[in-house]
Structure formats: structure tokens, C-alpha cells
Write a protein that holds these residues in place. Structure first.
Motif, PDB file in Angstrom:
ATOM      1  N   ARG A  12      14.006  13.232  33.485  1.00  0.00           N
ATOM      2  CA  ARG A  12      14.141  11.917  34.114  1.00  0.00           C
ATOM      3  C   ARG A  12      15.609  11.605  34.457  1.00  0.00           C
ATOM      4  O   ARG A  12      16.177  10.631  33.959  1.00  0.00           O
ATOM      5  N   PRO A  13      16.263  12.419  35.274  1.00  0.00           N
ATOM      6  CA  PRO A  13      17.665  12.129  35.601  1.00  0.00           C
ATOM      7  C   PRO A  13      17.839  10.801  36.336  1.00  0.00           C
ATOM      8  O   PRO A  13      18.862  10.120  36.167  1.00  0.00           O
ATOM      9  N   ASP A  14      16.842  10.407  37.151  1.00  0.00           N
ATOM     10  CA  ASP A  14      16.951   9.127  37.850  1.00  0.00           C
ATOM     11  C   ASP A  14      16.897   7.964  36.872  1.00  0.00           C
ATOM     12  O   ASP A  14      17.626   6.975  37.023  1.00  0.00           O
ATOM     13  N   GLU A  15      16.046   8.074  35.841  1.00  0.00           N
ATOM     14  CA  GLU A  15      15.996   7.030  34.825  1.00  0.00           C
ATOM     15  C   GLU A  15      17.293   6.996  34.025  1.00  0.00           C
ATOM     16  O   GLU A  15      17.789   5.910  33.676  1.00  0.00           O
ATOM     17  N   SER A  88      13.625   5.990  27.958  1.00  0.00           N
ATOM     18  CA  SER A  88      14.532   6.292  29.073  1.00  0.00           C
ATOM     19  C   SER A  88      14.232   5.464  30.313  1.00  0.00           C
ATOM     20  O   SER A  88      15.085   5.358  31.198  1.00  0.00           O
ATOM     21  N   ASP A  89      13.037   4.858  30.393  1.00  0.00           N
ATOM     22  CA  ASP A  89      12.705   4.040  31.562  1.00  0.00           C
ATOM     23  C   ASP A  89      13.013   2.564  31.348  1.00  0.00           C
ATOM     24  O   ASP A  89      12.418   1.700  31.989  1.00  0.00           O
ATOM     25  N   CYS A  90      13.951   2.283  30.456  1.00  0.00           N
ATOM     26  CA  CYS A  90      14.374   0.904  30.201  1.00  0.00           C
ATOM     27  C   CYS A  90      15.709   0.610  30.891  1.00  0.00           C
ATOM     28  O   CYS A  90      16.571   1.480  31.007  1.00  0.00           O
ATOM     29  N   THR A 156       9.132   1.575  19.960  1.00  0.00           N
ATOM     30  CA  THR A 156      10.370   2.315  20.178  1.00  0.00           C
ATOM     31  C   THR A 156      10.996   2.124  21.557  1.00  0.00           C
ATOM     32  O   THR A 156      12.062   2.678  21.801  1.00  0.00           O
ATOM     33  N   PHE A 157      10.368   1.372  22.457  1.00  0.00           N
ATOM     34  CA  PHE A 157      11.073   1.063  23.694  1.00  0.00           C
ATOM     35  C   PHE A 157      12.161   0.022  23.436  1.00  0.00           C
ATOM     36  O   PHE A 157      13.063  -0.158  24.256  1.00  0.00           O
TER      37      PHE A 157
END
Length: 330
Positions: A12-15, A88-90, A156-157
Motif C-alpha cells: 500500500r505505498p499510496d496509503e 495504513s489506510d488511516c 487497532t485502527f
């Protein structure tokens, strides 16, 4: 207080770019980021290098072993007094760490969790999924940080706990529902857990409807695992989606063979969801899509719950894995 922010990441490099950008804007800067690459074929090393001048980053690359082991690797390499976990999507609001530091000063908790909110940049789909995951009328409000129907357990988010907790309780198990399991163990070890409502994150949830269904289906299955490990952890709110699934089937049968007026019950519920979402989002398109995402959330969770209940409670299959978890983490 010195924080270690621990984030597992996989392809997820964009995230990573968006997460790093948001962390570079924190008003409280006494922290390190422990970013653990879990055997990615699309690493985020380029994104990390762009932000090294702005953020103290410990970038760890390891073989793929799953999210629990990846978070545990992060803790083993963390230097902070207090660990905070993100997905990672936060996207992290600029005042997040300042808020957490102040709350720990004013109302200390050994372990805390915060809610998630939608960001203005989110797509209509992401906003509809956010509604489905945080609304009182779909999940009981357990992720939204307001009214909820069970004792709060961090996810865990957006979760943090002290180094002392880690040293006594240990890390995450390799299982579905690993964050809830750890929250239960933290509570049973005598540590305090609190909800910090103002410490919210923007959880982007980059999923389509099919992946969203698979995700919530796993959540439903995980609840039975948790029940087998901790029988008193199962609350009435956890059974509601399964009851909704069986009730829906019953209503359809009654509507066909008895009276179509039985459909008034689901229609009323759908109208409630639509207008509640409309009041929160101020967007009819999001409100309409929220009906779909809410039904996916409820049916996906409910079917996963029923499937696991039948397999592990009625037919008692797969229990050997749970016995292993009990022996490893007492």
C-alpha cells in the motif's frame, strides 16, 4: 510522553504516502513511527525516504507473516513509553497526538481507543461504508465513539497502550478479532481502558462492496472464536445481526404465505437508516448507498456468525486451534 506509532503495511505505498503526510503535520512531535513492511511486493520505501526529514521513522522490512506478527514486530522494535496503533489506510488529524497526550495527562488510561470519522476527501462509497460501520443502527455504535451497546474495546485502527501493558500482557494473537482479544486480556490483567472520543482518525477503508462483505463476514466468525476463549465476552448486541438474518427470512416467508403487511417491518427499518444517514451526511446519494452498505454489514456479519456458530458450537470443528491459543496466551 514519547509515543511509538506502530503501523503494519502490505502493498500500500499510496496509503503510506497519505499517512506519512498526515503524521508530518502533527502539532505534537515527540514520537517515532515504526512502519513494518509485511513482505510487500510493492514496498513503500520511496515514500518513507521522502518524509525522513520530517518524521522520525523506523522502517522495518520482513517476510510476510500476517498483521498480528507484524504489529508484534513493531512493538519489539519500539522505543516509546506508549504504543499507538493505526491501520495504513488511516489519515491522522493534525492535533491527534496533542489530544492524546493531553487526555493521558488529565484522565490517564493504561489502554485507550478512539473512534473513526469520515474525511471530506472520501468517496461516496467510503462515506457510506463509514456510516455502516459506525452507526448505532448497524453496529450498535461500537466504532463511532458515541452511544454504544457494549463496553468499549479498542480496535487497532486507533488503539494505544503503555509499554507496561505490553510487558505484562504480551502481543497480538494470530487470530481473527485479535484486537478485541488483546483488549480483553488487558482488562483482565487489571489495567484501565478508556474511550477517548476526541482522539479520532479518518479511516479510509479502501474496499469495494464484495471485499467489504468478506471483511464483515470475518468479523462475525471472529466473535465465536472470542466466545470460545472468553464465554462472558459475548453480549446481546453481537447476536443481533444473526437474529436479523433469520428474522428477515421469516418475514419474507410470512409476507409470501400470510400477508404482505409483514414487509412493513423491514421497510420501516430501511427508512430509519436512510433518514439517519441523510441527517449525518446531508447527501441523498450517500444515504441511498448507506442502505446497501448497512445491509451488507449486517448480513455479512450475521452470516459469518451463524456459519462459525454451526461449525464450532454445534459440530465442534476447529476447536483445536482455539485450544492452542489458550495454551500460548493464558
Amino acid at each position: 510522553m514519547f509515543f511509538s506509532l506502530i503501523v503494519p503495511i502490505y502493498n500500500r505505498p499510496d496509503e503510506a504516502r497519505e499517512l506519512l503526510d498526515s503524521l508530518s503535520k502533527q502539532t505534537y512531535t515527540d514520537f517515532e513511527l515504526v512502519l513494518v513492511e509485511d513482505g510487500s511486493t510493492q514496498p513503500c520505501s520511496d515514500e518513507v525516504n521522502k518524509f525522513r526529514a520530517k518524521i522520525r521513522i523506523n522502517y522495518i522490512v520482513k517476510e510476510n507473516s500476517g498483521r498480528s506478527d507484524t504489529r508484534n514486530t513493531g512493538m519489539k522494535n519500539a522505543k516509546g513509553d506508549y504504543f499507538i496503533f493505526f491501520d495504513s489506510d488511516c489519515i491522522i488529524p493534525p492535533h491527534y497526538l496533542e489530544t492524546v497526550n493531553q487526555m493521558l495527562t488529565d484522565d490517564y488510561a493504561d489502554c485507550f481507543g478512539g473512534p473513526d470519522k469520515e474525511h471530506p476527501s472520501f468517496t461516496i462509497m467510503q462515506k457510506a461504508i463509514n456510516y455502516a460501520m459506525t452507526s448505532f443502527w448497524t453496529t450498535g455504535g461500537i466504532r463511532g465513539g458515541k452511544v454504544n451497546m457494549e463496553k468499549f474495546k479498542p480496535r487497532t485502527f486507533n488503539m494505544g497502550f503503555s509499554r507496561a501493558v505490553y510487558e505484562k500482557v504480551g502481543g497480538f494473537k494470530d487470530m481473527y478479532g485479535e484486537d478485541i482479544d488483546l483488549s480483553i486480556r488487558i482488562n483482565r490483567a487489571g489495567f484501565t481502558t478508556k474511550l477517548y472520543r476526541d482522539a479520532f482518525v479518518y479511516h479510509k477503508r479502501r474496499v469495494d462492496l464484495s471485499r467489504f462483505y468478506r471483511q464483515v463476514n470475518i468479523f462475525g466468525q471472529a466473535r465465536i472464536n472470542l466466545y470460545k476463549l472468553y464465554p462472558d465476552s459475548l453480549k446481546p448486541v453481537h447476536t443481533l445481526p444473526a437474529l436479523f438474518v433469520t428474522g428477515s427470512i421469516a418475514v419474507i416467508i410470512l409476507a409470501i404465505f400470510v400477508s404482505p403487511w409483514f414487509l412493513a417491518f423491514p421497510v420501516t427499518y430501511l427508512l430509519l437508516l436512510f433518514f439517519d444517514s441523510l441527517a449525518k451526511t446531508k447527501n441523498p446519494r450517500i444515504a441511498g448507498l448507506s442502505l446497501i452498505t448497512s445491509l451488507i454489514q449486517i448480513f455479512g456479519y450475521g452470516i459469518g456468525f451463524i456459519k462459525s456458530f454451526v461449525r464450532k458450537i454445534i459440530f465442534r470443528k476447529g476447536l483445536e486451534d482455539l485450544e492452542t491459543l489458550k495454551k500460548v496466551y493464558k
